[in-house]
Enzyme design. Structure first.
Site, short mmCIF file in Angstrom:
data_model
loop_
_atom_site.label_atom_id
_atom_site.label_comp_id
_atom_site.label_asym_id
_atom_site.label_seq_id
_atom_site.Cartn_x
_atom_site.Cartn_y
_atom_site.Cartn_z
N ARG A 115 -10.74 66.53 -100.90
CA ARG A 115 -10.07 67.26 -99.79
C ARG A 115 -10.32 68.77 -99.82
O ARG A 115 -9.58 69.54 -99.23
CB ARG A 115 -8.56 66.99 -99.77
N LYS A 137 -19.01 77.55 -90.34
CA LYS A 137 -19.41 76.23 -89.83
C LYS A 137 -20.24 75.54 -90.90
O LYS A 137 -21.19 76.13 -91.42
CB LYS A 137 -20.28 76.39 -88.58
N GLU A 179 -32.77 84.62 -84.89
CA GLU A 179 -31.31 84.87 -84.80
C GLU A 179 -31.03 86.37 -84.73
O GLU A 179 -30.08 86.81 -84.09
CB GLU A 179 -30.58 84.23 -85.98
N LYS A 219 -22.49 89.21 -85.98
CA LYS A 219 -22.00 87.82 -86.03
C LYS A 219 -20.53 87.78 -86.45
O LYS A 219 -19.71 87.07 -85.86
CB LYS A 219 -22.85 86.96 -86.98
N GLU A 229 -14.36 78.58 -82.16
CA GLU A 229 -15.20 78.37 -80.98
C GLU A 229 -14.45 77.79 -79.79
O GLU A 229 -14.85 76.79 -79.20
CB GLU A 229 -16.40 77.48 -81.35
N ARG A 233 -16.80 82.91 -79.16
CA ARG A 233 -17.83 82.60 -80.16
C ARG A 233 -19.04 81.91 -79.54
O ARG A 233 -20.14 81.92 -80.10
CB ARG A 233 -17.21 81.74 -81.28
N ASN A 237 -24.20 80.96 -79.03
CA ASN A 237 -25.00 79.80 -78.66
C ASN A 237 -26.15 80.14 -77.72
O ASN A 237 -26.90 79.25 -77.30
CB ASN A 237 -24.11 78.73 -78.00
N HIS A 240 -29.47 78.31 -77.77
CA HIS A 240 -29.29 77.12 -78.59
C HIS A 240 -29.10 75.83 -77.79
O HIS A 240 -29.25 74.75 -78.35
CB HIS A 240 -28.10 77.32 -79.54
N HIS A 244 -31.64 73.67 -79.35
CA HIS A 244 -31.25 72.49 -80.15
C HIS A 244 -31.91 71.22 -79.62
O HIS A 244 -32.28 70.34 -80.40
CB HIS A 244 -29.73 72.31 -80.14
N HIS A 259 -35.69 75.74 -87.17
CA HIS A 259 -34.55 76.06 -86.30
C HIS A 259 -34.83 77.30 -85.43
O HIS A 259 -34.71 77.27 -84.20
CB HIS A 259 -33.30 76.28 -87.16
#
Ligand SMILES: NC(=O)c1ccc[n+]([C@@H]2O[C@H](COP(=O)([O-])OP(=O)(O)OC[C@H]3O[C@@H](n4cnc5c(N)ncnc54)[C@H](O)[C@@H]3O)[C@@H](O)[C@H]2O)c1
Ligand SMILES: [Zn+2]
Length: 357
Positions: A115, A137, A179, A219, A229, A233, A237, A240, A244, A259
């Site tokens: 956990r 993330k 980025e 960032k 998000e 935020r 993206n 992306h 993506h 990426h």
């Protein structure tokens, strides 16, 4: 060393950031320390880290295979197994020494093992230093979908040492540079202007530390305004949504895109959409598209617009059926929650193909 304070943790940046980490580990009295590496970061980064960190703990190294194709559930099992076999308890800490694959995987495994145990990111690629290691993330790919399974989980600290970039392959350096360009485009016009007359190689030089710090600060500010998000935020993206889809499609083909390479393509297409739907001027469209092309020399997209749109429709950023875009109203100013027709998306892919033919 300079420190950027995030709400939940500190980001130490500089060649002298490791002693800070070593002190932190001693203070916290962790029962055991694990270092997650891949074969490349074990070879190039672990010796440097051990030499200059002054680590007073005995640390066990967990090594996984490098690359996006291993950012999956079976690698997680290996990491969880290694932790279990070493009797890692709740008071253990995992140091993620590597690129975004390691920080995403390590963060995910740490945040779910028993956990949740503490983890610290020590990013070794440009992409991980300016982006993946910061922001909370974590995640893995699943069923050919990028980052389909993951958590929001904050590291206890991030230690960014530019020295690691010296052994990074040029293609990987460029991937992180995508980025960096994104940070200028979405939030800082004068940074963008500086990048126009700069080069990715500058990140390996003395001025690299300041540039890395600047990108991290952009960032970090955006994440601080919206850690989970819900709104702002989403500015991050930009590039992306299409990026993506291009990356996911390439994962199924022989020629994998990195990426940042996919994000570079996505940014060109989404800059075109910004011109069509968001008021970006044609001069700024041209300026950004030509800089990205001149840095990345990208190739034509190998996949059909229909296949890419199908992938975009499955993107977790969407609300209901609409494909969600972050676009630019001008360089340095992002606008979130835009939608575009499929025809326009196809047009943007054709615009991109026209530029690279
Ligand atoms: N969590 C986030 O917010 C976030 C943000 C952006 C990207 N990402 C993720 O990051 C991943 C990509 O990260 P990446 O580009 O760092 O790739 P990566 O971690 O796969 O590293 C790229 C390659 O460089 C090698 N390497 C790493 N450091 C090195 C060094 N100092 N010297 C020599 N070789 C080195 C690695 O072993 C690997 O082969 C993607 O999975 C992406 O989804 C996450
Ligand atoms: Zn990205």
């Amino acid at each position: 060393m300079k420190t950027i304070q995030s709400e939940h943790y500190s980001i130490h940046i500089g060649n002298d950031s490791f002693p800070e980490l070593s002190n932190y580990l001693s203070e916290k009295k962790y029962s055991s320390v694990f270092i997650l590496t891949d074969e490349n970061t074990k070879k190039h980064c672990l010796p440097i880290f051990k030499k200059i960190s002054g680590l007073r703990h005995q640390a066990s190294v967990i090594q996984i295979k490098s690359g996006e194709k291993n950012k999956n559930l079976s690698t997680c099992e290996k990491i969880w197994k290694a932790l279990s076999n070493a009797n890692a308890g709740r008071n253990s800490v995992l140091l993620n020494l590597g690129g975004g694959t390691i920080t995403d995987l390590g963060g995910f495994c740490a945040s779910t093992y028993k956990r949740g145990i503490d983890f610290i990111n020590i990013p070794t690629t440009l992409l991980a230093q300016v982006d993946a290691s910061v922001g909370g993330k974590t995640g893995i790919d699943f069923y050919n979908f990028k980052n389909q399974i993951g958590t929001f989980a904050f590291p206890k600290a991030v230690c960014v040492n530019p020295v690691f970039l010296k052994t990074l392959m040029e293609r990987e350096l460029l991937s992180g540079y995508a980025e960096v360009l994104k940070h200028g485009l979405i939030a800082d016009r004068s940074y963008w202007k500086e990048l126009l007359s700069s080069s990715p190689e500058n990140f390996r030089k003395e001025k690299g530390e300041r540039l890395i710090r600047h990108s991290i600060a952009i960032k970090n500010n955006i994440v601080a305004s919206d850690p989970f998000e819900k709104g702002l935020r989403k500015a991050l993206n930009f590039g992306h949504t299409i990026g993506h889809a291009v990356e996911s499609a390439s994962m199924k083909s022989k020629k994998h895109l990195l990426h940042g390479e996919a994000v570079a393509i996505g940014m060109i297409c989404e800059t075109y959409l910004s011109r069509k739907c968001c008021g970006l001027s044609s001069e700024e469209l041209q300026e950004s598209a030509s800089l990205i092309i001149s840095v990345f020399h990208p190739e034509k997209i190998k996949h059909s617009p229909q296949e890419l749109i199908r992938l975009m429709q499955q993107d977790k950023k969407n609300r209901e059926a609409e494909i969600n875009f972050t676009l630019l109203s001008s360089i340095g100013k992002a606008e979130i929650n835009n939608s575009c027709t499929n025809e326009l998306i196809e047009e943007s892919l054709r615009y991109y193909d026209g530029l690279v033919s």
